[in-house]
Write an enzyme that holds these catalytic residues in place. Structure first.
Site, PDB file in Angstrom:
ATOM      1  N   GLY A  59       0.818  -1.194   0.000  1.00 23.30           N
ATOM      2  CA  GLY A  59       0.000   0.000   0.000  1.00 23.30           C
ATOM      3  C   GLY A  59       0.856   1.250   0.000  1.00 23.30           C
ATOM      4  CB  CYS A  86       5.218  -4.189   0.106  1.00 20.33           C
ATOM      5  SG  CYS A  86       5.990  -2.587  -0.255  1.00 20.33           S
ATOM      6  CE1 TYR A  87       1.593   1.125   5.704  1.00 23.91           C
ATOM      7  CE2 TYR A  87      -0.164  -0.517   5.814  1.00 23.91           C
ATOM      8  CZ  TYR A  87       0.415   0.659   6.274  1.00 23.91           C
ATOM      9  OH  TYR A  87      -0.179   1.369   7.288  1.00 23.91           O
ATOM     10  CG  HIS A 176       5.357  -5.814  -4.513  1.00 20.54           C
ATOM     11  ND1 HIS A 176       4.078  -5.658  -4.015  1.00 20.54           N
ATOM     12  CD2 HIS A 176       6.024  -4.684  -4.179  1.00 20.54           C
ATOM     13  CE1 HIS A 176       3.970  -4.489  -3.424  1.00 20.54           C
ATOM     14  NE2 HIS A 176       5.142  -3.871  -3.504  1.00 20.54           N
ATOM     15  CD  GLU A 178       2.281  -8.541  -5.151  1.00 20.38           C
ATOM     16  OE1 GLU A 178       1.920  -7.433  -4.754  1.00 20.38           O
ATOM     17  OE2 GLU A 178       3.140  -9.232  -4.557  1.00 20.38           O
ATOM     18  CG  ASP A 234     -17.518 -10.534 -18.827  1.00 18.95           C
ATOM     19  OD1 ASP A 234     -16.752 -11.496 -19.039  1.00 18.95           O
ATOM     20  OD2 ASP A 234     -17.130  -9.356 -18.725  1.00 18.95           O
ATOM     21  CE  LYS A 376     -13.733 -10.606 -20.516  1.00 16.51           C
ATOM     22  NZ  LYS A 376     -14.992  -9.877 -20.594  1.00 16.51           N
TER      23      LYS A 376
END
Length: 520
Positions: A59, A86-87, A176, A178, A234, A376
């Site tokens: 963040g 991280c944060y 990070h 991710e 969708d 998605k």
């Protein structure tokens, strides 16, 4: 937020990082279900979900700021694994007795991690004494770790780049994992959710389909549903899923608002009526939509006008079929996340054309959103489970506002017609080149500027058309597609020659960072 029960769930607490959704994608890629919640409502979500483990996101805040976000203390007392990123690492240290300071050496971008000790987080990935690339993005850093923790990795700017208290299954990293710029990061997250948290890889679309069908039947009962069918993947998947659950209790409504792609309404009607035998009403509301949009240049105002008119059309159609208790739409998980302002920022406006916050009070209907938990790419897998052909599942996304947001500035019927023709030619050239399935989304934009040009022996004063094409996996981040100049020249020549009103074509080479949509 959930439409079905998931006994094995990872809770991701979002502190405002622009890449929090990527954490969720990596967890789901590991076959484990997860939910993202803003830190403001994390304690209530923790009580509701009863997660098997928690991940604290990054963040933009500093722990030294007055009123900076904190994690609910209950998560550290629940006896479950916790991973801070991280944060998330900094707040974990701050709340458990460590220390975080600002003003030290900042690390942004590529960095190299030195693994100091073995750790369950690194099992079968990184060995002690090895060095690995990671992605950093921090100004503050941990200067003292809480009691019970040990340092398991360091970097030049972060002496506590990875720490662990393995007795309590608390882990924290300053980098990070991710993002793709940490090459082994996905495997690290898999270690956390599968090995440390002990969860099975049982999050599949086949299982989700069965759960969702039962949830829809329980919610709807014997009452009627109308589905807002746009013709995109969708809403089509949502319609098929609901039809499998409640059959002819469902009526699909396709609103032709005059903002669709060329011939799109006819193609959608043919597929649903002829191949799936689903009741479908086509409503020609193009005059209503375009007349109210004409001259409007503000993109957010366009979205709100379109959203309001959609609701009015659905209300009218519900009355014609004798009333409906439910309105179904293809809202996705990113729609939900991006429409919640986690940290007081502008994200609340991003998906304003979706009714993610509920319907107007005057509507005596409830929302049915069976895809609300899915990304998605997961929707496309579910579509295959439901029997949609690959040619349809692979269609490029075309959000509800349609050409309205691909025509920046004031809208007119003339400009929409010009844009529709240019867009059709562009997509035709992409298909002819065999590139359609390689590109995630491509479309033309009619810019609100006109330029002087010379065509043959005459001078023209016409619009500029911008072409866009991006590659993406999940629609949250995207990079522009690297066309060769021969293709661009061919597509531009066709558009200029065949579409009266355009005398110049440019290619948009911007990327799409997390949390942004479309072109405007």
């Amino acid at each position: 937020m959930s439409t079905t029960a998931h006994p094995d769930t990872i809770l991701i607490i979002d502190f405002g990082s622009q890449v929090t959704q990527l954490i969720a994608r990596r967890v789901r890629e590991a076959g484990v279900y997860c939910e993202i919640v803003p830190f403001q409502s994390a304690e209530a979500a923790f009580a509701r979900i009863h997660p098997k483990a928690v991940i604290l996101s990054g963040g933009p805040a500093s722990t030294s700021d007055i009123g900076s976000p904190r994690a609910p203390q209950v998560i550290f007392e629940a006896g479950i694994p916790v991973l801070g990123i991280c944060y998330g690492e900094q707040i974990m240290c701050e709340q458990l007795g460590g220390k975080v300071e600002g003003g030290h050496h900042r690390e942004f971008g590529r960095a190299f991690l030195q693994v100091e000790e073995e750790c369950a987080l690194f099992d079968n990935i990184w060995a002690s004494g090895t060095r690995h690339q990671v992605w950093m993005s921090h100004g503050d850093r941990v200067t003292d770790i809480p009691p019970g923790f040990k340092v398991v990795a360091t970097s030049t700017g972060a002496p506590f780049a990875a720490i662990a208290d393995e007795s309590r299954q608390f882990y924290a990293v300053q980098f990070h994992p991710e993002v793709v710029h940490t090459p082994d990061g996905a495997r690290l997250l898999t270690n956390f959710v599968r090995d440390i948290a002990g969860l099975k890889a049982d999050w599949t679309m086949a299982a989700y389909k069965d759960q969702a069908v039962e949830a829809i039947r329980e919610q709807v009962g014997d009452r009627k549903v109308i589905c807002a069918l746009s013709g995109g993947v969708d809403s089509s998947v949502a319609a098929l899923l609901i039809h499998e659950a409640v059959g002819d209790q469902l009526t699909c409504i396709l609103v032709d608002h005059g903002l669709m792609r060329k011939n799109e309404a006819n193609e959608v009607v043919a597929m649903f009526r002829e191949h799936y035998n689903i009741p479908l009403t086509l409503v020609d509301a193009s005059e209503t939509f375009i007349s109210q949009l004409e001259g409007e240049s503000d993109p957010e105002s366009k979205r709100k006008i379109i959203g309001r008119l959609f609701i009015e059309v659905f209300e009218s159609e519900a009355r014609k079929i004798g009333g409906a208790d439910f309105l179904a739409q293809g809202t996705l998980y990113p729609d939900v996340i991006e429409s919640v302002s986690f940290t007081g920022g502008p994200s609340v406006t991003i998906k304003s054309h979706h009714n993610v916050g509920g319907l107007p009070e005057r509507m005596n209907m409830q929302l049915v959103e069976p895809l609300r938990e899915l990304f998605k790419d997961e929707v496309r897998v579910l579509g295959r489970e439901l029997g949609l052909p690959d040619s349809f599942i692979g269609r490029h996304p075309f959000p509800g506002p349609g050409l309205a947001i691909r025509c920046p500035g004031g809208i007119s019927r003339e400009k929409l017609d010009i844009l529709r023709e240019a867009d059709a030619i562009y997509l035709d050239e992409i298909r002819n080149a065999g590139l359609y399935d390689t590109i995630w989304q491509a479309f033309a934009v009619l810019l609100p500027v006109q330029t002087v040009g010379v065509m043959g022996d005459g001078r023209t004063y016409e619009f500029v058309c911008a072409l866009r094409a991006v590659t993406s996996v999940d629609g949250m981040t995207a990079d522009f597609y690297h066309y060769d100049m021969e293709f661009l020249g061919r597509a531009a020549t066709r558009i200029i020659n065949e579409v009266r009103g355009i005398n110049r074509v440019v290619y948009d080479v911007t990327s799409k960072p997390p949390g942004t949509i479309e072109w405007e």
